[in-house]
Write an enzyme that holds these catalytic residues in place. Structure first.
Site, PDB file in Angstrom:
ATOM      1  N   ASP A   1       0.864  -1.200   0.000  1.00  0.00           N
ATOM      2  CA  ASP A   1       0.000   0.000   0.000  1.00  0.00           C
ATOM      3  C   ASP A   1       0.891   1.238   0.000  1.00  0.00           C
ATOM      4  O   ASP A   1       2.077   1.166   0.346  1.00  0.00           O
ATOM      5  CB  ASP A   1      -0.919   0.027   1.230  1.00  0.00           C
ATOM      6  N   SER A   2       0.291   2.360  -0.352  1.00  0.00           N
ATOM      7  CA  SER A   2       1.048   3.617  -0.350  1.00  0.00           C
ATOM      8  C   SER A   2       1.433   4.030   1.069  1.00  0.00           C
ATOM      9  O   SER A   2       2.308   4.863   1.256  1.00  0.00           O
ATOM     10  CB  SER A   2       0.202   4.720  -0.982  1.00  0.00           C
TER      11      SER A   2
ATOM     12  N   CYS B   1      -4.268  -1.441  -2.225  1.00  0.00           N
ATOM     13  CA  CYS B   1      -4.445  -0.011  -2.415  1.00  0.00           C
ATOM     14  C   CYS B   1      -5.321   0.154  -3.649  1.00  0.00           C
ATOM     15  O   CYS B   1      -4.977  -0.348  -4.727  1.00  0.00           O
ATOM     16  CB  CYS B   1      -3.074   0.625  -2.642  1.00  0.00           C
TER      17      CYS B   1
ATOM     18  N   GLU C   1      -2.988   9.482   7.608  1.00  0.00           N
ATOM     19  CA  GLU C   1      -1.516   9.396   7.640  1.00  0.00           C
ATOM     20  C   GLU C   1      -0.903  10.339   8.681  1.00  0.00           C
ATOM     21  O   GLU C   1       0.160  10.061   9.215  1.00  0.00           O
ATOM     22  CB  GLU C   1      -0.934   9.698   6.255  1.00  0.00           C
TER      23      GLU C   1
ATOM     24  N   CYS D   1     -11.241   2.989  -0.542  1.00  0.00           N
ATOM     25  CA  CYS D   1      -9.856   3.342  -0.242  1.00  0.00           C
ATOM     26  C   CYS D   1      -9.505   2.603   1.045  1.00  0.00           C
ATOM     27  O   CYS D   1     -10.281   2.637   2.011  1.00  0.00           O
ATOM     28  CB  CYS D   1      -9.717   4.847  -0.042  1.00  0.00           C
TER      29      CYS D   1
ATOM     30  N   HIS E   1      -7.568   3.168   3.341  1.00  0.00           N
ATOM     31  CA  HIS E   1      -7.389   3.989   4.549  1.00  0.00           C
ATOM     32  C   HIS E   1      -8.714   4.254   5.276  1.00  0.00           C
ATOM     33  O   HIS E   1      -8.718   4.558   6.461  1.00  0.00           O
ATOM     34  CB  HIS E   1      -6.790   5.355   4.183  1.00  0.00           C
TER      35      HIS E   1
HETATM   36  N1  DGL Z   1      -4.973   3.496   0.451  1.00  0.00           N
HETATM   37  C1  DGL Z   1      -5.004   3.892  -0.900  1.00  0.00           C
HETATM   38  C2  DGL Z   1      -6.256   3.427  -1.606  1.00  0.00           C
HETATM   39  O1  DGL Z   1      -6.803   2.416  -1.233  1.00  0.00           O
HETATM   40  C3  DGL Z   1      -4.752   5.323  -1.245  1.00  0.00           C
HETATM   41  C4  DGL Z   1      -3.979   6.128  -0.341  1.00  0.00           C
HETATM   42  C5  DGL Z   1      -3.240   7.236  -1.016  1.00  0.00           C
HETATM   43  O2  DGL Z   1      -3.833   8.193  -1.518  1.00  0.00           O
HETATM   44  O3  DGL Z   1      -2.028   7.100  -1.027  1.00  0.00           O
HETATM   45  O4  DGL Z   1      -6.693   4.051  -2.538  1.00  0.00           O
END
Ligand code: DGL
Length: 281
Positions: free
Chosen positions: A19-20, A82, A167, A201, A203
């Site tokens: 993931d990012s 992600c 984050e 997403c 997150h």
């Molecule tokens: N967690 C990522 C997703 O599922 C995106 C997070 C980011 O913008 O880096 O899209």
């Protein structure tokens, strides 16, 4: 730069989860709950997060570098945990890069398993997607959902500030309510018949308590973790890549940023104490 096959090992290894940043931990959690027997190697590209506001090309390049790192560290199967990377990089990596790197390795995304589930959940056939600007702009969700369920109406809402809230650890602050309310209300105003909202997403499950405050009780909220996990379990049952995934029940964490910060923050998200290691790509 593409890694040549000679640089990656044939010895079985852990399942890579990418993931990012921290968001993929919500997917890892679901996968480990269902399949604790496998070994996992998590990589968070915290140094370059967020991906959600970046261009196709940049997300693709960053994602490919991280996938290559996980291959070099022994993974034969990598999950892009992600949505943004799944939307913007998965297809090119699968179709263009994997045949060159090693046609026997696999990279899977998380949009398809999520799209599969919505048709079984919605009664009104109207659903909403909350996701990063990149995922919304890519139209990956409406396209995947329409392929499977042409009768379903899909509306999306980009929430550019939600990943930074997670984050930076501000997701529990009072200030977070403002941005969460704003985007939930925007989405619901686009279609009054929505009965299912997908958190598109990884997150966003970390914001679930606040999201629930602004979503009426009759609307179901879909978190991806458990659906991605059962889809992966079925995949491993059908494909012999499972033989190249080791089963020692371990989980290791890599980050492109400070290991200290990663293990402090990730420990909160996972409710367990973990240690991380910093890697350079
Ligand atoms: N967690 C990522 C997703 O599922 C995106 C997070 C980011 O913008 O880096 O899209």
């Amino acid at each position: 730069m593409i890694t040549a096959k000679s640089q990656v090992s044939d010895v079985p290894g852990p399942i890579g989860i990418f993931d990012s940043g921290y968001g993929g931990l919500t997917i890892l959690k679901g996968i480990r709950e269902l399949m604790p027997e496998y070994d996992y190697l998590y990589l968070g590209d915290n140094a370059r997060t967020p991906y959600g506001t970046r261009s196709f090309q940049v997300v693709y390049e960053y994602t490919l570098e991280c996938v290559q790192k996980l291959f070099q560290m022994g993974c034969h199967l990598v999950i892009l945990a992600c949505n943004t990377a799944s939307a913007k990089a998965l297809r090119t990596i699968q179709q263009r890069d994997l045949p060159e790197i090693d046609p026997n390795r696999r990279v899977l995304g998380i949009i398809r398993p999520t799209a599969e589930i919505v048709g079984e959940v919605t009664k009104t056939r109207h659903i909403g997607i909350l996701a990063t600007p990149g995922t919304i702009r890519s139209l990956s969700y409406p396209l995947e959902i329409k392929k499977l369920y042409p009768d379903i109406e899909v509306k999306g809402e980009a929430c550019p500030i939600w990943v930074p809230l997670v984050e930076t650890g501000e997701f529990n602050s009072d200030g977070a309510d403002f941005f969460i309310k704003q985007h939930v209300e925007n989405l619901l105003a686009k279609d009054s018949q929505i009965d299912t909202i997908v958190l598109g997403c990884t997150h966003y499950p970390l914001l679930i308590e606040k999201i629930r405050k602004f979503v009426p009780d009759n609307i179901r909220i879909i978190e991806q973790g458990k659906y991605v996990a059962s889809s992966l379990q079925a995949y491993l049952g059908r494909h012999d890549i499972a033989d190249r995934c080791t089963r020692g029940g371990t989980c290791r964490y890599l980050t492109t940023e400070s290991a200290e910060t990663f293990h402090q923050t990730a420990s909160i998200f996972l409710n367990e104490k973990i240690t991380a290691q910093t890697v350079t790509l």
